[in-house]
Write a protein that holds these residues in place. Structure first.
Motif, PDB file in Angstrom:
ATOM      1  N   CYS A   7      -0.015   3.809  -1.623  1.00 43.25           N
ATOM      2  CA  CYS A   7       0.834   2.608  -1.649  1.00 43.25           C
ATOM      3  C   CYS A   7       0.981   1.976  -0.269  1.00 43.25           C
ATOM      4  N   ASP A   8      -0.135   1.850   0.445  1.00 41.53           N
ATOM      5  CA  ASP A   8      -0.037   1.311   1.799  1.00 41.53           C
ATOM      6  C   ASP A   8      -0.165  -0.205   1.850  1.00 41.53           C
ATOM      7  N   GLY A   9      -0.463  -0.851   0.733  1.00 46.05           N
ATOM      8  CA  GLY A   9      -0.485  -2.300   0.703  1.00 46.05           C
ATOM      9  C   GLY A   9      -1.773  -2.926   1.205  1.00 46.05           C
ATOM     10  N   THR A  10      -2.833  -2.137   1.356  1.00 45.03           N
ATOM     11  CA  THR A  10      -4.090  -2.653   1.885  1.00 45.03           C
ATOM     12  C   THR A  10      -4.594  -3.833   1.063  1.00 45.03           C
ATOM     13  N   THR A  11      -4.629  -3.684  -0.244  1.00 48.02           N
ATOM     14  CA  THR A  11      -5.117  -4.752  -1.107  1.00 48.02           C
ATOM     15  C   THR A  11      -4.222  -5.974  -1.015  1.00 48.02           C
ATOM     16  N   ASP A  54      11.921  10.088  -3.621  1.00 48.12           N
ATOM     17  CA  ASP A  54      11.648   9.422  -4.896  1.00 48.12           C
ATOM     18  C   ASP A  54      11.212   7.977  -4.719  1.00 48.12           C
ATOM     19  N   ILE A  55      10.901   7.542  -3.520  1.00 47.32           N
ATOM     20  CA  ILE A  55      10.473   6.162  -3.301  1.00 47.32           C
ATOM     21  C   ILE A  55       9.132   5.980  -3.993  1.00 47.32           C
ATOM     22  N   ARG A  56       9.068   4.922  -4.794  1.00 50.61           N
ATOM     23  CA  ARG A  56       7.838   4.624  -5.540  1.00 50.61           C
ATOM     24  C   ARG A  56       7.232   3.322  -5.019  1.00 50.61           C
ATOM     25  N   CYS A  57       5.964   3.184  -5.274  1.00 47.72           N
ATOM     26  CA  CYS A  57       5.273   1.938  -4.925  1.00 47.72           C
ATOM     27  C   CYS A  57       5.797   0.824  -5.809  1.00 47.72           C
ATOM     28  N   ILE A  58       5.935  -0.329  -5.196  1.00 46.46           N
ATOM     29  CA  ILE A  58       6.423  -1.475  -5.962  1.00 46.46           C
ATOM     30  C   ILE A  58       5.258  -2.374  -6.268  1.00 46.46           C
TER      31      ILE A  58
END
Length: 75
Positions: free
Chosen positions: A10-14, A71-75
């Motif tokens: 979930c690093d936001g590359t895309t 518990d942080i999830r990708c948004i």
């Protein structure tokens, strides 16, 4: 490859790649309308400042709550 990286960690590359390409696409339209590139960059800087303010206002500090922090999830 960036999509897989984004899905895994979930690093936001895309998202960053898509955003950058859209900014360039819109900038090209503005340049074609004879708007000076420095004006476009100035607008981007203003938008960055406003986005940072919005993100700062929305931030949540879960460092004191170990369960929420993990518990942080990708948004």
């Amino acid at each position: 490859m960036s999509r897989v990286q984004d899905e895994e960690v979930c690093d936001g590359t895309t998202s960053v790649t898509v955003l950058a390409s859209e900014l360039l696409r819109e900038a090209e339209k503005l340049v074609e309308q004879k708007l000076h590139p420095q004006i476009i960059v100035s607008g981007w800087r203003q938008a960055t400042h406003l986005a940072l303010q919005a993100l700062t206002a929305a931030v949540q500090d879960n460092s004191a709550n170990h369960e929420k922090f993990r518990d942080i999830r990708c948004i």
